[in-house]
Design an enzyme around this catalytic site. Structure first.
Site, PDB file in Angstrom:
ATOM      1  N   SER A 154      -7.934   7.546   7.507  1.00 29.92           N
ATOM      2  CA  SER A 154      -6.638   7.385   6.846  1.00 29.92           C
ATOM      3  C   SER A 154      -6.767   7.492   5.328  1.00 29.92           C
ATOM      4  O   SER A 154      -6.204   6.685   4.607  1.00 29.92           O
ATOM      5  CB  SER A 154      -6.042   6.044   7.238  1.00 29.92           C
ATOM      6  OG  SER A 154      -6.985   5.004   6.995  1.00 29.92           O
ATOM      7  N   ASP A 197      -6.035   2.475  -3.276  1.00 31.66           N
ATOM      8  CA  ASP A 197      -7.278   2.448  -2.499  1.00 31.66           C
ATOM      9  C   ASP A 197      -7.487   3.709  -1.655  1.00 31.66           C
ATOM     10  O   ASP A 197      -8.593   3.949  -1.172  1.00 31.66           O
ATOM     11  CB  ASP A 197      -7.391   1.167  -1.642  1.00 31.66           C
ATOM     12  CG  ASP A 197      -6.223   0.953  -0.717  1.00 31.66           C
ATOM     13  OD1 ASP A 197      -5.285   1.779  -0.719  1.00 31.66           O
ATOM     14  OD2 ASP A 197      -6.232  -0.067   0.005  1.00 31.66           O
ATOM     15  N   ARG A 198      -6.450   4.515  -1.498  1.00 32.37           N
ATOM     16  CA  ARG A 198      -6.628   5.745  -0.706  1.00 32.37           C
ATOM     17  C   ARG A 198      -6.849   6.953  -1.604  1.00 32.37           C
ATOM     18  O   ARG A 198      -6.501   6.935  -2.776  1.00 32.37           O
ATOM     19  CB  ARG A 198      -5.376   6.020   0.129  1.00 32.37           C
ATOM     20  CG  ARG A 198      -5.113   4.970   1.155  1.00 32.37           C
ATOM     21  CD  ARG A 198      -3.947   5.385   2.034  1.00 32.37           C
ATOM     22  NE  ARG A 198      -3.758   4.375   3.066  1.00 32.37           N
ATOM     23  CZ  ARG A 198      -3.214   4.610   4.247  1.00 32.37           C
ATOM     24  NH1 ARG A 198      -2.782   5.818   4.544  1.00 32.37           N
ATOM     25  NH2 ARG A 198      -3.089   3.644   5.123  1.00 32.37           N
ATOM     26  N   SER A 232       0.796  -1.225   0.000  1.00 26.45           N
ATOM     27  CA  SER A 232       0.000   0.000   0.000  1.00 26.45           C
ATOM     28  C   SER A 232       0.832   1.280   0.000  1.00 26.45           C
ATOM     29  O   SER A 232       1.607   1.488  -0.917  1.00 26.45           O
ATOM     30  CB  SER A 232      -0.961  -0.036   1.175  1.00 26.45           C
ATOM     31  OG  SER A 232      -1.887   0.995   1.056  1.00 26.45           O
ATOM     32  N   HIS A 233       0.689   2.075   1.038  1.00 29.51           N
ATOM     33  CA  HIS A 233       1.362   3.375   1.060  1.00 29.51           C
ATOM     34  C   HIS A 233       2.812   3.279   1.538  1.00 29.51           C
ATOM     35  O   HIS A 233       3.505   4.292   1.581  1.00 29.51           O
ATOM     36  CB  HIS A 233       0.590   4.323   1.973  1.00 29.51           C
ATOM     37  CG  HIS A 233       0.478   3.778   3.367  1.00 29.51           C
ATOM     38  ND1 HIS A 233      -0.348   2.736   3.686  1.00 29.51           N
ATOM     39  CD2 HIS A 233       1.131   4.098   4.502  1.00 29.51           C
ATOM     40  CE1 HIS A 233      -0.221   2.454   4.977  1.00 29.51           C
ATOM     41  NE2 HIS A 233       0.669   3.258   5.486  1.00 29.51           N
ATOM     42  N   LYS A 280     -11.614  -0.049  -0.046  1.00 29.95           N
ATOM     43  CA  LYS A 280     -11.685   1.385  -0.242  1.00 29.95           C
ATOM     44  C   LYS A 280     -11.183   1.677  -1.646  1.00 29.95           C
ATOM     45  O   LYS A 280     -10.463   0.874  -2.225  1.00 29.95           O
ATOM     46  CB  LYS A 280     -10.910   2.139   0.832  1.00 29.95           C
ATOM     47  CG  LYS A 280      -9.447   1.757   1.007  1.00 29.95           C
ATOM     48  CD  LYS A 280      -8.895   2.497   2.216  1.00 29.95           C
ATOM     49  CE  LYS A 280      -7.411   2.235   2.451  1.00 29.95           C
ATOM     50  NZ  LYS A 280      -7.165   1.028   3.267  1.00 29.95           N
ATOM     51  N   ASP A 336      -1.310   1.347  -3.855  1.00 28.04           N
ATOM     52  CA  ASP A 336      -2.195   0.331  -4.444  1.00 28.04           C
ATOM     53  C   ASP A 336      -3.550   0.895  -4.857  1.00 28.04           C
ATOM     54  O   ASP A 336      -4.469   0.138  -5.188  1.00 28.04           O
ATOM     55  CB  ASP A 336      -2.372  -0.850  -3.488  1.00 28.04           C
ATOM     56  CG  ASP A 336      -3.017  -0.457  -2.179  1.00 28.04           C
ATOM     57  OD1 ASP A 336      -2.858   0.705  -1.747  1.00 28.04           O
ATOM     58  OD2 ASP A 336      -3.696  -1.305  -1.568  1.00 28.04           O
ATOM     59  N   ASP A 380      -2.768   6.315  -3.330  1.00 30.44           N
ATOM     60  CA  ASP A 380      -1.573   5.702  -2.735  1.00 30.44           C
ATOM     61  C   ASP A 380      -1.012   4.577  -3.609  1.00 30.44           C
ATOM     62  O   ASP A 380      -1.447   4.382  -4.739  1.00 30.44           O
ATOM     63  CB  ASP A 380      -1.887   5.191  -1.322  1.00 30.44           C
ATOM     64  CG  ASP A 380      -2.814   3.992  -1.331  1.00 30.44           C
ATOM     65  OD1 ASP A 380      -3.603   3.881  -2.277  1.00 30.44           O
ATOM     66  OD2 ASP A 380      -2.739   3.161  -0.407  1.00 30.44           O
TER      67      ASP A 380
HETATM   68  C1  VG1 Z   1      -3.475   2.005   8.314  1.00 25.96           C
HETATM   69  C2  VG1 Z   1      -4.680   2.901   8.486  1.00 25.96           C
HETATM   70  C3  VG1 Z   1      -5.959   2.094   8.333  1.00 25.96           C
HETATM   71  C4  VG1 Z   1      -5.947   1.406   6.971  1.00 25.96           C
HETATM   72  C5  VG1 Z   1      -4.688   0.585   6.816  1.00 25.96           C
HETATM   73  C6  VG1 Z   1      -4.551  -0.018   5.437  1.00 25.96           C
HETATM   74  O1  VG1 Z   1      -3.477   0.999   9.297  1.00 25.96           O
HETATM   75  O2  VG1 Z   1      -4.644   3.547   9.735  1.00 25.96           O
HETATM   76  O3  VG1 Z   1      -7.063   2.936   8.484  1.00 25.96           O
HETATM   77  O4  VG1 Z   1      -7.063   0.565   6.838  1.00 25.96           O
HETATM   78  O5  VG1 Z   1      -3.531   1.392   7.042  1.00 25.96           O
HETATM   79  O6  VG1 Z   1      -4.553   0.970   4.460  1.00 25.96           O
HETATM   80  P1  VG1 Z   1      -2.600   1.083  10.642  1.00 25.96           P
HETATM   81  O7  VG1 Z   1      -2.831  -0.211  11.358  1.00 25.96           O
HETATM   82  O8  VG1 Z   1      -1.189   1.304  10.215  1.00 25.96           O
HETATM   83  O9  VG1 Z   1      -3.115   2.269  11.401  1.00 25.96           O
HETATM   84  V1  VG1 Z   1      -3.698   0.716   3.041  1.00 25.96           V
HETATM   85  O10 VG1 Z   1      -4.122   1.890   1.954  1.00 25.96           O
HETATM   86  O11 VG1 Z   1      -2.106   0.876   3.698  1.00 25.96           O
HETATM   87  O12 VG1 Z   1      -4.002  -0.851   2.617  1.00 25.96           O
HETATM   88 CO    CO Z   2      -3.543   1.398   0.128  1.00 28.21          CO
END
Ligand code: VG1
Ligand code: CO
Length: 544
Positions: free
Chosen positions: A366, A282-283, A113-114, A377, A280, A278
């Site tokens: 987030s 989804d954000r 992801s990010h 998302k 992947d 981001d």
């Molecule tokens: C973070 C965010 C959470 C989100 C997750 C995956 O998790 O706070 O809201 O669902 O990333 O997003 P954490 O446990 O680090 O707070 V993504 O776009 O990184 O798949």
């Molecule tokens: Co993501």
């Protein structure tokens, strides 16, 4: 097919976090590491023989190698067919869309992801079930248990397939189709939004836009939809080629990491809408000219306006937000008489509510919003939602948000992240905080009186699964809140997230800097948890 059974030994660190398993690339590249986890996934589910598996990722370093390995294992384990995105690419929401549309058994998404990518950075893997959404906690826990006991995995002797052209191939007895990663997703977006109306505005220049794909997976999707279909001028999508290392940046759409976009949106002649996604896809981050939309507000505004868009014209069934997300959407739900659910952090907790038709829209603070169109998302979906909304309302982003605040009040909101803390130190901080919760209740501070202090626990209203230990909440009189939790997606030490919120109903007070409007609560968070003293940090690493 020549199936091989390979002897292996368990790794003890394969428990999926908030969103799949994320580790440094070098960890994933250890012999058997990826294979152990993939076999543990297959062993945690039943009934996939002859079924379809969807495979793709955000294109980061190690994506292609991992994909070839997984294809051979899927064939050896008895999958009948694999659908793979061209060049190994599928954004997370597009993977969800493909799983649902083609009635696949599930999918494996390769992404962290990010998190940054590249040989020295992060890789990740996530399993989604047939509803298109992240596997529920009972499956991720079963995967973890399997990974602790695994002693062999199955693969087969087969050649790598060509990922760089659309077409059919075979791996052992499994059929493989390399598909256009953008087509199904684009078709779905066309059903939800008024493409004609948006095209008229974008192609005439009446409405301008800048989308920052952050060198990540959304580039091809944004080019096809925003430029090809909607006629936005070339140049409206920046950093639009997915790079294996994201060009060395954090592909994280926030004010700190999307600096160029932010500068453009605050400069002369800024476009009407600015957005970023981001790694992947989804954000999303939404900006107007000289204006930043808090993700929590974005969700609330979507809920209040959904009926204006074709895909949601019949109204929405209900809404949900993750616990740390601001209560702005609760106020909309209240006014509209809609059910509103509060879930733990992570998209997997929305799946049951969406499947049961209890909610239509959901989101997280987030930078994540989504609807029942997929089970993830969806970054570009959110951008199209805003574009369509601007087209219908004929107002600027800032005007839409300000009128929302006037109507519902403004939930001032901020998140302070302290990254790469020593793990033991962070865990001790949280444990000490939890131990103090009972004595905090009733206590009066300058910022208000504590009404409730607990460690959030969630009972899924559909299947009654209980998930506890989901974050410490300090609820103050008047609805203000401070939430503390440790991140479940990091790969280095621990990240402490502090979420702070306060409702302001006085419209003359709606133009403050959130850091100032929330100062009293920010100080209180530090007083209660002794963050600065314990961590030695003078300030958070990232403020959103
Ligand atoms: C973070 C965010 C959470 C989100 C997750 C995956 O998790 O706070 O809201 O669902 O990333 O997003 P954490 O446990 O680090 O707070 V993504 O776009 O990184 O798949
Ligand atoms: Co993501």
């Amino acid at each position: 097919m020549n199936i091989t059974t390979v002897a292996t030994q368990p790794f003890t660190d394969q428990r999926p976090g908030t969103s799949g398993l994320r580790k440094k690339v070098e960890v994933f590249r250890q012999p058997h590491y990826l294979e152990n986890f993939v076999q543990s996934i297959f062993d945690a589910v039943d009934g996939y023989r002859g079924q379809t598996l969807v495979l793709g990722g955000d294109g980061r370093f190690y994506n292609r190698e991992a994909l070839q390995t997984i294809l051979k294992m899927a064939a050896a384990n008895g999958f009948g067919r694999a659908l793979v995105g061209l060049n190994g690419i599928l954004s997370t929401p597009a993977a969800s869309c493909v799983i649902r549309k083609h009635r696949a058994f599930g999918g494996i998404i390769l992404s962290a992801s990010h998190n940054p990518g590249g040989p020295a950075a992060d890789f990740g893997i996530k399993f989604n079930t047939g509803n298109g959404g992240p596997a529920a906690e009972k499956i991720t826990e079963a995967i973890y248990r399997n990974s602790l006991a695994i002693d062999e995995y199955r693969s087969c002797d087969a050649d790598d397939i060509a990922l760089d052209r659309i077409g059919s191939a075979r791996v052992g007895e499994m059929a493989v189709e390399v598909i256009d990663p953008v087509a199904d997703y684009t078709a779905l977006m066309e059903q939800l939004f008024d493409f004609e109306r948006m095209r008229a505005l974008l192609s005439s220049g009446e409405l301008s836009l800048c989308f920052d794909a952050m060198n990540a997976v959304t580039g091809p999707y944004a080019r096809e939809i925003l430029i090809e279909r909607l006629g936005a001028p070339a140049g409206s999508v920046i950093r639009d080629r997915p790079l294996a290392d994201f060009g060395g940046i954090h592909p994280d759409p926030n004010l700190a990491h999307a600096r160029d976009l932010v500068a453009r949106m605050n400069g002369p002649g800024a476009p009407d809408l600015g957005a970023a996604s981001d790694g992947d896809g989804d954000r999303n981050m939404i900006l107007g000219a000289n204006f930043y939309v808090t993700p929590s507000d974005s969700l609330a505004i979507m809920a209040a306006n959904a009926h204006l868009l074709p895909g949601y014209a019949a109204g929405i069934a209900g809404v949900a937000r993750s616990m740390p997300t601001s209560q702005a959407v609760d106020r909309v739900a209240d006014t509209l008489g809609l059910p509103c659910f509060e879930t733990p952090t992570g998209w997997k907790f929305f799946g049951n509510l969406l499947d049961a038709g209890k909610i239509t829209l959901c989101g997280e603070e987030s930078f994540g919003t989504g609807s029942d169109h997929v089970r993830e998302k969806d970054g570009l979906w959110a951008v199209l939602f805003w574009l369509n909304l601007l087209a219908v309302r004929g107002e600027s982003v800032a005007a839409v948000v300000r009128s929302h605040w006037r109507h519902f009040g403004r939930n001032y909101y901020t998140r302070h992240d302290y990254e790469a803390l020593d793990k033991t130190l962070a865990e001790t901080l949280m444990n000490d905080l939890k131990a103090r919760l009972p004595e905090l209740v009733g206590e009066r501070f300058a910022a208000g009186q504590v009404e409730q202090a607990d460690d959030f626990s969630y009972r899924d209203p559909v299947d009654d699964t209980v998930s506890s230990g989901q974050g410490v909440r300090i609820l103050l009189a008047g609805g203000a809140r401070i939430v503390f939790r440790l991140s479940g997606t990091g790969t280095e030490g621990a990240t402490l997230r502090v979420y702070i919120e306060r409702l302001e109903t006085d419209a003359t007070q709606h133009e403050q800097d959130p850091q100032i409007a929330l100062q009293g609560l920010i100080d209180l968070a530090d007083e209660i948890a002794a963050i600065r003293r314990r961590t030695g940090r003078a300030a958070p690493t990232v403020i959103t």
